[in-house]
Scaffold this active site. Structure first.
Site, PDB file in Angstrom:
ATOM      1  N   GLY A  72       8.365  -0.758   0.626  1.00 17.23           N
ATOM      2  CA  GLY A  72       9.477   0.176   0.471  1.00 17.23           C
ATOM      3  C   GLY A  72       9.646   1.090   1.661  1.00 17.23           C
ATOM      4  O   GLY A  72      10.757   1.259   2.184  1.00 17.23           O
ATOM      5  N   ARG A 117      -1.524  -8.415  -0.967  1.00 17.21           N
ATOM      6  CA  ARG A 117      -0.432  -7.449  -0.876  1.00 17.21           C
ATOM      7  C   ARG A 117       0.256  -7.515   0.491  1.00 17.21           C
ATOM      8  O   ARG A 117       1.450  -7.239   0.614  1.00 17.21           O
ATOM      9  CB  ARG A 117      -0.950  -6.035  -1.155  1.00 17.21           C
ATOM     10  N   CYS A 138       1.387   9.242  -4.272  1.00 15.10           N
ATOM     11  CA  CYS A 138       2.119   9.295  -5.548  1.00 15.10           C
ATOM     12  C   CYS A 138       1.209   9.872  -6.624  1.00 15.10           C
ATOM     13  O   CYS A 138       1.206   9.415  -7.764  1.00 15.10           O
ATOM     14  CB  CYS A 138       2.639   7.913  -5.946  1.00 15.10           C
ATOM     15  N   ALA A 173       1.129  -0.167   3.987  1.00 12.91           N
ATOM     16  CA  ALA A 173       2.557  -0.450   3.864  1.00 12.91           C
ATOM     17  C   ALA A 173       3.004  -1.209   2.623  1.00 12.91           C
ATOM     18  O   ALA A 173       4.179  -1.142   2.268  1.00 12.91           O
ATOM     19  CB  ALA A 173       3.041  -1.204   5.105  1.00 12.91           C
ATOM     20  N   ALA A 174       2.131  -1.990   1.983  1.00 14.06           N
ATOM     21  CA  ALA A 174       2.586  -2.806   0.847  1.00 14.06           C
ATOM     22  C   ALA A 174       3.025  -1.924  -0.320  1.00 14.06           C
ATOM     23  O   ALA A 174       2.471  -0.844  -0.522  1.00 14.06           O
ATOM     24  CB  ALA A 174       1.464  -3.740   0.399  1.00 14.06           C
ATOM     25  N   ASP A 201      -8.145  -3.191   8.422  1.00  9.90           N
ATOM     26  CA  ASP A 201      -8.660  -1.860   8.092  1.00  9.90           C
ATOM     27  C   ASP A 201      -8.116  -0.867   9.115  1.00  9.90           C
ATOM     28  O   ASP A 201      -7.895  -1.215  10.283  1.00  9.90           O
ATOM     29  CB  ASP A 201     -10.191  -1.899   8.124  1.00  9.90           C
TER      30      ASP A 201
END
Length: 462
Positions: free
Chosen positions: A119, A143, A236, A115-116, A165
């Site tokens: 966004g 993070r 990404c 999740a870090a 984890d």
């Protein structure tokens, strides 16, 4: 831009006659956008007013995300008080596509597995509203703290932030979630323009390592998904090995899943850096019953991982909390806090989400909404509580406007001086400092002076 030779070879073969367009996209400026936090800014009229204040065009919308707008590089919305109050989140535009594809419904149990910095989690929270449960997880401890700060800034009440984890979570939450976001760690090919160091770190070996890790994370996500539930996988990166190949492998290993949608956001085709998204649906009926049966497995290492929690308040602490709430918070909001599952982490008080969830044995950064801290014979409210409130939730309010010089001073740690009229309206004690009607933090009123309680670690940002 000096791209890795192996990357160029791979992308030329993959894109064919689109290679030149793809390559030329690196010469363009980066696209930036903000996404309104509809937990706080709920009316279209108010969103338009804020855009006008920020000098951002309302015509430049991000087509695949609700209430998101592009802004030019000469605009600095991250340096505005509205940003610090969580009225919007600044995010790469194409990255908004994943949470928009998952689009969970209110009342669901949702997991953001990687999740870090937050966004996608903050975007998912706008779909849930104040109902349901959001578990936001980040394996990297530093993070996960940043993630927790962004959850706090956006005023999210029903989120738990964990630092685990994916395997540990899978052993703890089998068949628990209705919807899971997996924004998997990747080789970051879509980050080349934003982070030049991503070019230096890229290699085909790292692509292979990332693909293996992504397959493992997806397998663990599948363990935690209820029948009829949905996983949205995203990266990404442009690498087929980390995108289509990972999805193909997953479907082979999990025949009870179907691929409902898959899309690539290429930087030469959309106004964004690029993203890959795939929607995977498990066969069966979706269960959104808040009282649905829950079965969890004990983590093998739970003896070494227990949180130091106290399930209830002492009489003295409850008295201190009640005094603060009665003096400062509206009756309805005070009841929402007191008539809930409160838990102590040391001297820190948290309100757990309404939907029951077992966090025993997990590493937790944030157990729902942080209410405040008990100190010597007093209760001190948290910044999280301030940002989760609305103007009408507080009995004692200090009102500022964004262009008042005292507003910048407040965010930089300075006291606020009240006019005679304001001083007559404000009682002595804790007050919610609001800017244009939105909570900014706590102050303590003493006559015409409001002592600043804005967190020291957040100061000097505007």
């Amino acid at each position: 831009m000096n791209l890795p030779i192996e990357f160029e070879k791979k992308m030329k073969a993959f894109l064919g006659n689109e290679w030149d367009d793809f390559l030329y996209s690196y010469d363009n400026n980066r696209f930036q956008a903000l996404r309104f936090n509809t937990l706080k800014v709920q009316s279209q009229e108010e969103r338009m007013r804020i855009l006008k204040t920020l000098k951002i065009s309302s015509e430049k919308k991000v087509s695949w995300a609700n209430e998101a707008y592009y802004f030019d590089e000469n605009v600095r919305p991250g340096k505005h008080p509205y940003h610090e109050m969580g009225l919007y989140y600044i995010q790469e535009p194409s990255a908004m596509s994943a949470a928009a594809l998952l689009a969970p419904k209110p009342g669901m149990r949702v997991l953001d597995l990687c999740a870090a910095p937050g966004g996608k989690s903050t975007q998912l929270a706008t779909y849930l509203g104040d109902s349901g449960l959001l578990v936001s997880n980040e394996i990297n401890t530093q993070r996960s703290r940043i993630l927790s700060q962004n959850i706090e800034r956006m005023g999210i009440k029903n989120a738990i932030v964990t630092n685990e984890d994916s395997f540990v979570l899978a052993s703890h939450f089998p068949g628990f979630f209705n919807a899971i976001q997996v924004d998997a760690p990747c080789s970051g090919e879509g980050m080349f323009r934003k982070l030049p160091e991503a070019i230096e770190q890229w290699s085909m070996e790292n692509v292979a390592i990332c693909a293996a890790r992504q397959k493992e994370i997806l397998d663990n996500a599948a363990v935690m998904l209820k029948p009829g539930g949905t996983i949205v996988y995203s990266t990404c990166t442009f690498s087929r090995e980390e995108n289509e190949d990972v999805i193909e492998c997953f479907l082979e290993r999990h025949p009870d899943f179907t691929l409902e949608e898959m899309e690539r956001f290429w930087p030469h085709k959309v106004d964004g850096e690029g993203h890959f998204v795939a929607k995977l649906v498990r066969r069966g009926s979706v269960d959104t019953d808040l009282k649905a049966d829950r079965k969890t497995k004990k983590n093998k290492n739970s003896k070494n991982r227990k949180n130091e929690t106290k399930p209830a308040l002492t009489k003295e602490n409850m008295k201190l909390l009640s005094e603060f709430l009665d003096e400062t918070i509206s009756e309805d909001m005070a009841a929402w806090i007191k008539n809930s599952r409160l838990v102590m982490f040391g001297e820190q008080l948290y309100r757990l989400p309404d939907m029951e969830v077992d966090i025993k044995g997990l590493k937790v950064q944030r157990a729902g909404l942080h209410i405040g801290e008990f100190k010597k014979q007093r209760f001190e409210p948290s910044h999280s509580l301030a940002l989760a409130l609305k103007l009408n939730d507080a009995k004692n309010v200090v009102k500022l406007t964004w262009d008042d010089p005292q507003t910048t001073g407040f965010f930089n740690g300075q006291s606020v001086m009240l006019s005679d009229e304001q001083a007559a309206e404000c009682k002595k004690g804790w007050a919610l400092v609001c800017v244009d009607g939105y909570p900014a933090g706590w102050g303590k009123v003493n006559g015409a002076q409001v002592k600043n309680h804005y967190p020291k670690g957040l100061r000097n940002k505007i």
